[in-house]
Design an enzyme around this catalytic site. Sequence first.
Site, mmCIF file in Angstrom:
data_model
loop_
_atom_site.group_PDB
_atom_site.id
_atom_site.type_symbol
_atom_site.label_atom_id
_atom_site.label_comp_id
_atom_site.label_asym_id
_atom_site.label_seq_id
_atom_site.Cartn_x
_atom_site.Cartn_y
_atom_site.Cartn_z
ATOM 1 N N HIS A 168 0.894 -1.029 0.056
ATOM 2 C CA HIS A 168 -0.107 0.091 -0.197
ATOM 3 C C HIS A 168 0.936 1.239 -0.052
ATOM 4 O O HIS A 168 2.087 1.262 0.608
ATOM 5 C CB HIS A 168 -0.993 -0.035 1.153
ATOM 6 C CG HIS A 168 -2.042 -0.828 0.985
ATOM 7 N ND1 HIS A 168 -2.822 -1.407 2.170
ATOM 8 C CD2 HIS A 168 -3.102 -1.034 0.062
ATOM 9 C CE1 HIS A 168 -3.971 -2.011 1.785
ATOM 10 N NE2 HIS A 168 -3.966 -1.860 0.578
ATOM 11 N N CYS A 264 -2.277 2.697 9.041
ATOM 12 C CA CYS A 264 -3.194 1.842 8.749
ATOM 13 C C CYS A 264 -4.564 1.703 9.535
ATOM 14 O O CYS A 264 -5.551 1.184 9.332
ATOM 15 C CB CYS A 264 -2.598 0.447 8.539
ATOM 16 S SG CYS A 264 -1.423 0.243 6.977
#
Length: 699
Positions: A168, A264
């Site tokens: 990511h 996150c």
Amino acid sequence: MTNAVRILMCAPHHYEVDYVINPWMEGNIHRSSREQAEAQWHQLYQVLKDYATIDLVEPQPGWPDMVFTANAGLILGNTVVLSRFFHPERQGEEPYFQQWFESQGYKVHTLPKSLPFEGAGDALLDRGGQWLWAGYGFRSELDAHAYLAQWLDVEVLSLRLVDRRFYHLDTCFCPLSDGYLLYYPPAFDTYSNRLIELRVPAEKRIAIEEADAVNFACNSVNVERTIVVNKASDSLKQILHARGFSVIETPLTEFLKAGGAAKCLTLRTTETYRESPQVSTIPSRIVQLEGHLLDSGLVNRVLDTIVAGGGSFQVINFSLGAQRLDTSTAEVKVSAPDAAVMADIMGQLIDLGAVSPSEDTTDANLAPVTQPGVAADDFYATTIYPTEVSIAGKWIEVQGQRMDGAIAVTQTPAGVVARCKLLRELKVGESVVVGSEGIRTKRNTTTLKKNATEEFSFMGAGVSSERRVELVVEQIAWDLRQIRDRGGKVAVVAGPVVIHTGGSEHLNRLIREGYVHALLGGNAIAVHDIEQSLMGTSLGVDMKRGTSVHGGHRHHLKAINTIRRCGSIAKAVEQGVLRSGVMYECVKNNVPFSLAGSIRDDGPLPDTQMDLVAAQADYARLIEGADLILMLSSMLHSIGVGNMTPAGVKMVCIDINPAVVTKLSDRGSIESIGVVTDVGLFLSLLVQQLNKLTGQYAR
């Protein structure tokens, strides 16, 4: 507390590592501690509540990664782009996050189900507020970026991730207040790093080391001048402090086991930004493919080329041939982060035979030649395949096809002419094709050479091993016989190894019996062949006994001197000085030869062409019209010939070194094959097979 900042979190009541969808999870299944995860998450919550208002979404059983709220979606203002998770293990989270967003009054946009996008994990607003950084490559598709630009009215800068550990964008990239950037450059491809450098001044870029990257130092929560992070090295903290940031470390090791940390675990729901000076679009093109797409692996090469080039694809249509001989067709949508990357990808796809739909065809772009021997920077580099260019709405075949040239376009009294030229051949007054518009190549090998009556049946194998030599020899012998009998042309590229391995007597016979119509090599093969003919040695080694001859190291110089005294190889034959050997047979049987010299050549022989440009031109002249080229243990000369040979000419490369064979096979032509074997053995087997075909047997 900064009330203007709001953050969404989800308690880890159901958190556990019980599957693998990223490298961090490997080896950690059922090794996480929920109790420890609860404690670490609560500590992060307590830290952040001093800097922002924390909202909570209810965790749901069966969805352990719901704790990573950064992936819920992307929020700008009152608009949300809901995530479309790549892995089924997370797709069940989508309705719960959608319900929460809608309950808070957000306008929710949903992407097509087949288009992955993982929210603020892969899309981060520049803290200067003018553009959106968006990642792709592992979890999000590039095509999603066009929707972000449209729905959020923001300029999108696409960054391609290339390290699986940083799957990511927020694992390796963290925009900070006042335009600073914390990031790990090796996680991105060259284009993306260049884009970052163009947009973020050097004094604002903070590139971290791998030790900090694997501790997820970039996966931080930044509120004004405060950075909350799992862990940072002392050196990184010093750098951040020097730029006016305070760093708060809070251990999140349990979440690292699932590939996440502070960023996150949070989704900032109050992103403010100024109006973008421009709204970006993601360039896209439709290309069509036709042929034996699966058998040849072409469709795989096309898709791999798109991804490797930094683009993304969508297969719009694929029609598979019903029978083995039927062709297949495909339509593929190609997307790229910008026009320059798209042009690079399209250039490679054209080389693979991809074409634009007929209704989308535009004329080729031309740039004038303003300096002899120099083309415009973005000129189209040619391949071995027959090529056509669109000029004034008409497709024109490119003459003189070869690889690594430019397409020169000139206006003649008979009309427009397009010709493949080496750079040195370009003249002022011509134009060259630039970019990739209005170009198409033909890869249908059945129509490449009209006088080819037999299929090169063993081709397509790439590199043949020792155990297949006999099979390959049978096919080559058959082709040589067919080519000779119908008046075709065979060119041989040979190195001195032919002489050292005892192959000269067999090559002599091929020349004498009309199987060879041109010989290409360097100074060395001629010198060693003549040395053997005059003195029975090659590089001073007795060819019959295999032992060194006293004073033999001078033999090659004596051979050169003898030919120089005669004036040329042909004159040495005429004078009766040279009475046998490969060069003798060429002269006696009127087989033209070309010897291209190099800096290492002794002598050289009078026949050796030391002007490289003239030698290249001579080579090109001799291989023109060839049906088959036999390359015998001469790496540099074989590669040179391969580069100037168009598709449709059968090529066989024989060498004991697999690297040489692979180099030739990698040209991409299915009419070429490499055979890893001793060249002397190969020639012996070839002559034996030809004897069988003609009813004659070796003496």
